[in-house]
Scaffold this motif. Sequence first.
Motif, PDB file in Angstrom:
ATOM      1  N   LEU A 173      26.329 -30.464   5.027  1.00  0.00           N
ATOM      2  CA  LEU A 173      26.908 -29.293   4.374  1.00  0.00           C
ATOM      3  C   LEU A 173      26.214 -27.999   4.773  1.00  0.00           C
ATOM      4  CD1 LEU A 173      28.000 -30.317   0.774  1.00  0.00           C
ATOM      5  CD2 LEU A 173      29.183 -30.504   2.959  1.00  0.00           C
ATOM      6  N   ASP A 174      25.016 -28.084   5.343  1.00  0.00           N
ATOM      7  CA  ASP A 174      24.406 -26.880   5.917  1.00  0.00           C
ATOM      8  C   ASP A 174      25.263 -26.384   7.070  1.00  0.00           C
ATOM      9  OD1 ASP A 174      22.042 -26.439   4.360  1.00  0.00           O
ATOM     10  OD2 ASP A 174      21.121 -28.176   5.332  1.00  0.00           O
ATOM     11  N   ARG A 177      20.145 -32.444  -0.438  1.00  0.00           N
ATOM     12  CA  ARG A 177      20.564 -31.111   0.006  1.00  0.00           C
ATOM     13  C   ARG A 177      22.085 -30.977  -0.057  1.00  0.00           C
ATOM     14  NH1 ARG A 177      19.544 -25.718   0.324  1.00  0.00           N
ATOM     15  NH2 ARG A 177      20.197 -24.808   2.300  1.00  0.00           N
ATOM     16  N   ASP A 178      22.806 -32.009   0.310  1.00  0.00           N
ATOM     17  CA  ASP A 178      24.262 -31.955   0.244  1.00  0.00           C
ATOM     18  C   ASP A 178      24.747 -31.867  -1.209  1.00  0.00           C
ATOM     19  OD1 ASP A 178      24.809 -31.855   2.892  1.00  0.00           O
ATOM     20  OD2 ASP A 178      25.715 -33.830   3.059  1.00  0.00           O
ATOM     21  N   ARG A 179      24.088 -32.590  -2.078  1.00  0.00           N
ATOM     22  CA  ARG A 179      24.470 -32.507  -3.496  1.00  0.00           C
ATOM     23  C   ARG A 179      24.275 -31.090  -4.022  1.00  0.00           C
ATOM     24  NH1 ARG A 179      21.708 -37.960  -6.154  1.00  0.00           N
ATOM     25  NH2 ARG A 179      22.830 -39.507  -4.889  1.00  0.00           N
ATOM     26  N   GLU A 180      23.138 -30.516  -3.647  1.00  0.00           N
ATOM     27  CA  GLU A 180      22.853 -29.152  -4.102  1.00  0.00           C
ATOM     28  C   GLU A 180      23.826 -28.154  -3.499  1.00  0.00           C
ATOM     29  OE1 GLU A 180      21.408 -25.185  -3.386  1.00  0.00           O
ATOM     30  OE2 GLU A 180      21.259 -26.752  -1.857  1.00  0.00           O
ATOM     31  N   ILE A 219      15.966 -22.089  -6.204  1.00  0.00           N
ATOM     32  CA  ILE A 219      16.499 -23.459  -6.147  1.00  0.00           C
ATOM     33  C   ILE A 219      16.939 -23.816  -4.734  1.00  0.00           C
ATOM     34  CG2 ILE A 219      18.297 -24.994  -7.038  1.00  0.00           C
ATOM     35  CD1 ILE A 219      18.306 -23.306  -9.588  1.00  0.00           C
ATOM     36  N   GLY A 220      17.650 -22.892  -4.086  1.00  0.00           N
ATOM     37  CA  GLY A 220      18.104 -23.168  -2.732  1.00  0.00           C
ATOM     38  C   GLY A 220      16.953 -23.417  -1.776  1.00  0.00           C
TER      39      GLY A 220
END
Length: 350
Positions: A155-156, A196-199, A140-141
């Motif tokens: 967020l990374d 990507r930030d949501r994940e 998933i990532g």
Amino acid sequence: MKRLWRYTKQLLLLGLVFVLGLLSPVAYVEIMCQGSAAPEPYEALLAPEFHRAETRTLMTYPEWDIVHAYEDYAQVVAGGDPHEFRFVRAIGGYWTSLCALSRASSALGEIDGPTKQLVYVIGVSFTAELLLKAAYEETIGRFFAALRGNERAPLDDLSATHAKNYAEFLQQVPWYKWQFRKDRTELKAKATTAWRDRERRFALGVEYGVKAAYADVIADAVAQVGQDELTLRMIIRGVDKAVLEASGEVTILSAGAEGFEVETPRYRALTHLLRNWAAEGGTFVEIAGNDDILFTVLAQEPSMDGAIFSRLRQGFGDSRHLVMTKVVNLAETLRAMQDSGQQLEHIHDY
């Protein structure tokens, strides 16, 4: 009901296989990693109540191996993605180093039961954590990283900062004292609407939440049994009293023919003190009633003569070497390293 029972049995079987897999390295170390050397007799100078088991200089490394794994992870994600970190290699490094250290420990004495239990428990926990993290980040990532493209999401970068700060924190303070809930709150505050930030907010939020809850349990357990000693005693000669007095958190207890008896902090602070005193021309006579000590060296070469264990660091391009020496030779060894291109990483106390 039959179908439900069949699925339940399958889940139980998978769970059993997973648990047995986690415990298999413990069995391997216990059976295959026993040394045959006999301890050499040594008459300590310090009073017995200030001695620490000499095998602990080797058995403190497994905890630090986990610290180093977090350092490697932080280095990788500083400019890359979590799936680029080799989780299985990190797991293998823990158990192979523990095997080498267990063999070497026979020359220092028997490893006590509580210490064995500690290195096995943290090893199994570390293995489970990294396997679960690998399973997520490699699937998933990785998908959401590909969906994001080459430009990193906020967020990374934030999670990379969290990883770096956490790795530095572990140098001197136990992991369970880290403020995971603060990191989780910061994730929520700085997340954008990008996928990507949501994940990252969801995945890391769950991770931080689980670690925070587990940290509370460990903190309560430590409070019940008491924390390990934060200081130790040693004997040093060849250094002026003024130099010792100027060193932070160091108490001079007495002066005798063998040198000064001093009380010092342990862990990372001790490494800095010993390195500074060696540079001042000092010689370490005895540490915590022992005459052997382990230290780690960073060097470009993948192997080193006399090293107990050597390992490539992820993200750094160099290698870590575990070296054991006599306490009286430690200072001279540290001074010689200054011109060799090698870097002292950590001196492992007891």
